[in-house]
Design an enzyme around this catalytic site. Structure first.
Site, PDB file in Angstrom:
ATOM      1  N   ASP A  60      -1.329  28.573  44.401  1.00 12.54           N
ATOM      2  CA  ASP A  60      -0.308  27.858  45.176  1.00 12.54           C
ATOM      3  C   ASP A  60       1.050  28.098  44.530  1.00 12.54           C
ATOM      4  O   ASP A  60       1.755  27.163  44.156  1.00 12.54           O
ATOM      5  CB  ASP A  60      -0.646  26.355  45.233  1.00 12.54           C
ATOM      6  CG  ASP A  60       0.384  25.552  46.037  1.00 12.54           C
ATOM      7  OD1 ASP A  60       1.168  26.160  46.783  1.00 12.54           O
ATOM      8  OD2 ASP A  60       0.413  24.315  45.880  1.00 12.54           O
ATOM      9  N   ASN A 102       1.007  15.596  39.865  1.00 12.66           N
ATOM     10  CA  ASN A 102       0.083  14.882  40.752  1.00 12.66           C
ATOM     11  C   ASN A 102      -1.320  15.423  40.531  1.00 12.66           C
ATOM     12  O   ASN A 102      -2.305  14.707  40.619  1.00 12.66           O
ATOM     13  CB  ASN A 102       0.486  15.075  42.210  1.00 12.66           C
ATOM     14  CG  ASN A 102      -0.553  14.528  43.153  1.00 12.66           C
ATOM     15  OD1 ASN A 102      -0.761  13.330  43.211  1.00 12.66           O
ATOM     16  ND2 ASN A 102      -1.256  15.418  43.861  1.00 12.66           N
ATOM     17  N   HIS A 103      -1.365  16.731  40.242  1.00 13.50           N
ATOM     18  CA  HIS A 103      -2.646  17.434  40.126  1.00 13.50           C
ATOM     19  C   HIS A 103      -2.515  18.537  39.097  1.00 13.50           C
ATOM     20  O   HIS A 103      -1.406  18.927  38.740  1.00 13.50           O
ATOM     21  CB  HIS A 103      -3.022  18.057  41.481  1.00 13.50           C
ATOM     22  CG  HIS A 103      -1.873  18.835  42.070  1.00 13.50           C
ATOM     23  ND1 HIS A 103      -0.979  18.269  42.955  1.00 13.50           N
ATOM     24  CD2 HIS A 103      -1.451  20.112  41.886  1.00 13.50           C
ATOM     25  CE1 HIS A 103      -0.068  19.165  43.297  1.00 13.50           C
ATOM     26  NE2 HIS A 103      -0.325  20.300  42.655  1.00 13.50           N
ATOM     27  N   GLN A 168      -6.802  21.904  43.505  1.00 17.31           N
ATOM     28  CA  GLN A 168      -5.762  21.099  42.835  1.00 17.31           C
ATOM     29  C   GLN A 168      -6.226  19.642  42.694  1.00 17.31           C
ATOM     30  O   GLN A 168      -5.734  18.746  43.384  1.00 17.31           O
ATOM     31  CB  GLN A 168      -4.459  21.153  43.636  1.00 17.31           C
ATOM     32  CG  GLN A 168      -3.801  22.531  43.596  1.00 17.31           C
ATOM     33  CD  GLN A 168      -2.699  22.693  44.632  1.00 17.31           C
ATOM     34  OE1 GLN A 168      -2.860  22.248  45.768  1.00 17.31           O
ATOM     35  NE2 GLN A 168      -1.621  23.341  44.264  1.00 17.31           N
ATOM     36  N   ASP A 170      -6.508  15.878  41.785  1.00 14.62           N
ATOM     37  CA  ASP A 170      -5.469  14.906  41.409  1.00 14.62           C
ATOM     38  C   ASP A 170      -5.762  14.289  40.047  1.00 14.62           C
ATOM     39  O   ASP A 170      -6.914  13.934  39.748  1.00 14.62           O
ATOM     40  CB  ASP A 170      -5.414  13.774  42.442  1.00 14.62           C
ATOM     41  CG  ASP A 170      -4.530  14.132  43.619  1.00 14.62           C
ATOM     42  OD1 ASP A 170      -4.516  15.324  44.015  1.00 14.62           O
ATOM     43  OD2 ASP A 170      -3.859  13.220  44.146  1.00 14.62           O
ATOM     44  N   ARG A 198      12.360  18.258  38.599  1.00 14.14           N
ATOM     45  CA  ARG A 198      12.126  18.009  40.022  1.00 14.14           C
ATOM     46  C   ARG A 198      10.686  17.507  40.105  1.00 14.14           C
ATOM     47  O   ARG A 198       9.744  18.217  39.736  1.00 14.14           O
ATOM     48  CB  ARG A 198      12.322  19.308  40.809  1.00 14.14           C
ATOM     49  CG  ARG A 198      12.021  19.187  42.308  1.00 14.14           C
ATOM     50  CD  ARG A 198      10.834  20.022  42.633  1.00 14.14           C
ATOM     51  NE  ARG A 198      10.536  20.078  44.049  1.00 14.14           N
ATOM     52  CZ  ARG A 198       9.311  20.260  44.517  1.00 14.14           C
ATOM     53  NH1 ARG A 198       8.292  20.402  43.694  1.00 14.14           N
ATOM     54  NH2 ARG A 198       9.099  20.324  45.802  1.00 14.14           N
ATOM     55  N   ASP A 200       7.503  16.917  41.571  1.00 15.83           N
ATOM     56  CA  ASP A 200       6.715  17.420  42.697  1.00 15.83           C
ATOM     57  C   ASP A 200       5.822  16.310  43.254  1.00 15.83           C
ATOM     58  O   ASP A 200       5.167  15.586  42.493  1.00 15.83           O
ATOM     59  CB  ASP A 200       5.842  18.586  42.190  1.00 15.83           C
ATOM     60  CG  ASP A 200       5.074  19.251  43.317  1.00 15.83           C
ATOM     61  OD1 ASP A 200       5.701  19.866  44.175  1.00 15.83           O
ATOM     62  OD2 ASP A 200       3.823  19.131  43.330  1.00 15.83           O
ATOM     63  N   GLU A 207       0.865   6.762  44.310  1.00  9.51           N
ATOM     64  CA  GLU A 207      -0.159   6.050  45.074  1.00  9.51           C
ATOM     65  C   GLU A 207      -1.478   6.066  44.296  1.00  9.51           C
ATOM     66  O   GLU A 207      -1.896   7.075  43.767  1.00  9.51           O
ATOM     67  CB  GLU A 207      -0.255   6.649  46.485  1.00  9.51           C
ATOM     68  CG  GLU A 207      -1.419   7.486  46.770  1.00  9.51           C
ATOM     69  CD  GLU A 207      -1.296   8.245  48.099  1.00  9.51           C
ATOM     70  OE1 GLU A 207      -0.517   7.873  48.982  1.00  9.51           O
ATOM     71  OE2 GLU A 207      -2.020   9.234  48.228  1.00  9.51           O
ATOM     72  N   GLU A 242      10.828  14.727  44.838  1.00 10.51           N
ATOM     73  CA  GLU A 242      10.419  15.286  46.128  1.00 10.51           C
ATOM     74  C   GLU A 242       9.590  14.208  46.817  1.00 10.51           C
ATOM     75  O   GLU A 242       8.453  13.949  46.431  1.00 10.51           O
ATOM     76  CB  GLU A 242       9.559  16.534  45.923  1.00 10.51           C
ATOM     77  CG  GLU A 242       9.238  17.201  47.245  1.00 10.51           C
ATOM     78  CD  GLU A 242       7.842  17.820  47.329  1.00 10.51           C
ATOM     79  OE1 GLU A 242       7.624  18.588  48.273  1.00 10.51           O
ATOM     80  OE2 GLU A 242       6.978  17.535  46.476  1.00 10.51           O
ATOM     81  N   ASP A 313       9.452  25.884  50.624  1.00 14.35           N
ATOM     82  CA  ASP A 313       8.321  25.558  51.503  1.00 14.35           C
ATOM     83  C   ASP A 313       8.713  25.808  52.955  1.00 14.35           C
ATOM     84  O   ASP A 313       9.794  26.311  53.239  1.00 14.35           O
ATOM     85  CB  ASP A 313       7.927  24.097  51.308  1.00 14.35           C
ATOM     86  CG  ASP A 313       7.247  23.857  49.960  1.00 14.35           C
ATOM     87  OD1 ASP A 313       6.569  24.787  49.479  1.00 14.35           O
ATOM     88  OD2 ASP A 313       7.409  22.765  49.402  1.00 14.35           O
TER      89      ASP A 313
HETATM   90  C1  NOJ Z   1       5.098  20.522  46.836  1.00 14.31           C
HETATM   91  C2  NOJ Z   1       5.602  21.902  46.620  1.00 14.31           C
HETATM   92  O1  NOJ Z   1       6.924  21.984  47.085  1.00 14.31           O
HETATM   93  C3  NOJ Z   1       4.676  22.848  47.377  1.00 14.31           C
HETATM   94  O2  NOJ Z   1       5.158  24.165  47.297  1.00 14.31           O
HETATM   95  C4  NOJ Z   1       3.292  22.744  46.802  1.00 14.31           C
HETATM   96  O3  NOJ Z   1       2.402  23.527  47.569  1.00 14.31           O
HETATM   97  C5  NOJ Z   1       2.808  21.299  46.814  1.00 14.31           C
HETATM   98  N1  NOJ Z   1       3.776  20.401  46.269  1.00 14.31           N
HETATM   99  C6  NOJ Z   1       1.554  21.150  45.995  1.00 14.31           C
HETATM  100  O4  NOJ Z   1       1.871  21.187  44.645  1.00 14.31           O
END
Ligand code: NOJ
Length: 553
Positions: A60, A102-103, A168, A170, A198, A200, A207, A242, A313
């Site tokens: 990813d 997050n993960h 991924q 969590d 930043r 993510d 949550e 984000e 994205d």
């Molecule tokens: C947000 C990121 O902007 C995106 O590119 C990514 O796939 C997801 N988080 C998962 O980490």
């Protein structure tokens, strides 16, 4: 310059692997980026946001990390990173990095160990369920590419939670050990000199997942802890969240009390405004932006928006209604292969606006005139295009186009087949015409225009720190007229979102001193009189007019 640097920052977002390759292996690297810092300094940006640079299986785009304390070997070493921070600082630029917590990747040693045994010290670092959760097929972020949010692990003999892809898992943020470790990760990079993170996927970190519970509780103390930790380690470091969340939730991310001090994240991406800007561009009408500005959640005085038009994205239109989304699709993503996840567009801005230079200028002038600090994605300053033959979001991650030589100057020695992603070679956005060298030579290029835009924004601190208001005067429906007022001065901004010339009558405005003057415009206009009558605007024209300079004269 405000003592809060992030309030007047111009942020440039890039992924190191696509920017500049110094060693000829076809993959951009930190040394390549260092060699291009002069270009970025000349452009005028003051902060670089790097997409993830850590070791990763890259399923990813690096948002699947296997070691938070390292640099992916294909990008360089920790030594190169420290040098980057230093060299950037020498040129007046700060570095923000992605904090993806997050993960982890499912190949992270923590998850490998956690899966291997219920007695692993890392077992409780992830989120498990012994029984099949009833919401197993709910809450997917990548519909079409992801089928569930709980997957069965044979190795663990249990279900594990993953808000994103199955690879991924969590992290379990209810576990104090996870919290302590990630604080250490933040401290490590702050120690190396980064100016912040930043964050993510911020809402999913907060949550507190419970199997089968659709709206689990949010743990805001995580952000509280991070804020104090970051502040303690480095007084001027920032958190940029984000979080594509609704207006009522936004202030929770920056601190609950709008009258009080900003005590959580310093910055928020303005996702709501982003979608409305695109709707306004699609319609050629100001109304969606007016509505967005008027309903923009109030942040504490020291919190800041980060505005953007395109990021790494898809253009996420999920917060528009189905009809509104259809309008934006029809205008900017008419073919099925331009869209993704039913909610977004996987294109860059210049091709979405059919390469029309006037329209591109209008769009970016508009973004840079929005309240907050602008974020610009690499290559947008050149008007780069996308490659729709690439999978998913990869379409907009092609190599930076430096010149018209082999591999667009991105990689001197690599075989084109070995590049991390192919260079855009066909059509009007090919590197042969759209590239840094050609645009630096051409005084009328988009790149030169961006230089001027950024210079102007840096001369207009009101936009970063001032109070924004939409003028309460009748204007043609295609025209947005707004102003910023701050101790530093007052500025009036006119943007015409349609391709037809118009005339605007503003009338004398309070806060005007002497005769207003133009700071930035799409072309020559007669100097405005103090009465601000009969102001002409070209189709897709814009005029930034200073009404007053303040105490900093
Ligand atoms: C947000 C990121 O902007 C995106 O590119 C990514 O796939 C997801 N988080 C998962 O980490």
């Amino acid at each position: 310059m405000s003592e809060r640097w992030y309030k007047e920052a111009v942020v440039y977002s890039l992924q190191v692997d696509s920017f500049a390759d110094s060693d000829g292996d076809g993959c951009g690297d930190l040394r390549g980026l260092i060699s291009r810092l002069d270009y970025l300094a000349r452009l005028g940006v003051t902060c670089l946001w790097l997409n993830p640079v850590h070791p990763s299986p890259l399923r990813d785009n690096g948002y699947d990390i296997t070691d938070y304390y390292g640099i992916h070997p294909r990008l360089g070493s920790l030594g190169d990173f420290a040098e980057l921070v230093l060299e950037a600082r020498e040129r007046g630029m700060r570095i923000l990095m992605d904090l993806v917590v997050n993960h982890t990747s499912d190949e992270h040693p923590w998850f490998v160990s956690a899966q291997g045994s219920p007695d692993s010290p890392y077992r409780d670092w992830y989120v498990w369920s012994d029984t099949e959760p009833s919401d197993r097929k709910q809450g997917m972020v990548f519909p079409g590419e992801q089928e569930e949010t709980w997957s069965w692990s044979d190795a663990a003999q249990s279900w594990y939670y993953h808000r994103f892809y199955g690879f991924q898992p969590d992290l379990n943020w209810a576990n104090p050990a996870v919290r302590a470790e990630i604080r250490k990760v933040m401290g490590f990079w702050l120690q190396l000199g980064v100016a912040g993170f930043r964050v993510d996927a911020a809402p999913f970190i907060l949550e507190q997942t419970v199997p089968g519970v659709a709206s689990p509780p949010m743990d805001w103390t995580i952000l509280d802890d991070w804020r104090s930790e970051v502040q303690w380690r480095r007084g001027d470091a920032v958190l940029l969240c984000e979080a594509n969340v609704g207006a009522v939730d936004v202030p929770k991310y920056t601190g609950e009390n709008p009258e009080g001090a900003n005590d959580r994240a310093h910055m928020m991406f303005s996702f709501g405004l982003n979608a409305r800007l695109w709707l306004a561009l699609a319609r050629g009408l100001a109304e969606p932006v007016v509505e967005a500005l008027q309903s923009l959640p109030r942040l504490q005085a020291m919190a800041q928006w980060a505005t953007f038009l395109r990021n790494h994205d898809e253009l996420d239109l999920s917060k528009l209604t189905a009809d509104q989304r259809a309008e934006v699709f029809a205008a900017f993503g008419p073919k099925a292969d331009m869209r993704i996840y039913d909610r977004g567009i996987r294109r860059r801005l210049a091709p979405m606006l059919r390469g029309d230079r006037r329209h591109v200028e209008l769009a970016y002038a508009l973004q840079f005139s929005m309240p907050g600090s602008p974020v610009l994605r690499y290559g947008e300053e050149l008007g780069m295009g996308e490659d729709l033959s690439l999978d998913g979001r990869e379409s907009i991650r092609t190599p930076m186009q430096w010149d018209d030589g082999p591999n667009a100057g991105f990689s001197d020695a690599a075989d084109p087949g070995d590049l991390v992603r192919p260079v855009v070679t066909r059509g009007p956005f090919s590197y042969r015409t759209v590239n840094v060298r050609a645009e630096q030579r051409d005084r009328d290029s988009l790149l030169r225009w961006f230089g001027e835009l950024i210079d102007t924004v840096r001369e207009c601190p009101e936009i970063g720190v001032g109070v924004c208001s939409v003028l309460d005067v009748p204007t043609p429906p295609s025209v947005l007229a707004h102003r910023f007022d701050a101790p530093e001065g007052s500025i009036l901004l006119l943007h015409n979102l349609a391709d037809g010339a118009v005339t605007v009558d503003i009338g004398r405005l309070p806060g005007t001193e002497g005769r207003p003057w133009e700071m930035f415009a799409d072309g020559p206009y007669p100097r405005p009189a103090a009465t601000l009558r009969n102001l002409s605007l070209n189709g897709w024209g814009y005029r930034w007019i200073r009404l007053r300079r303040g105490r900093s004269d």
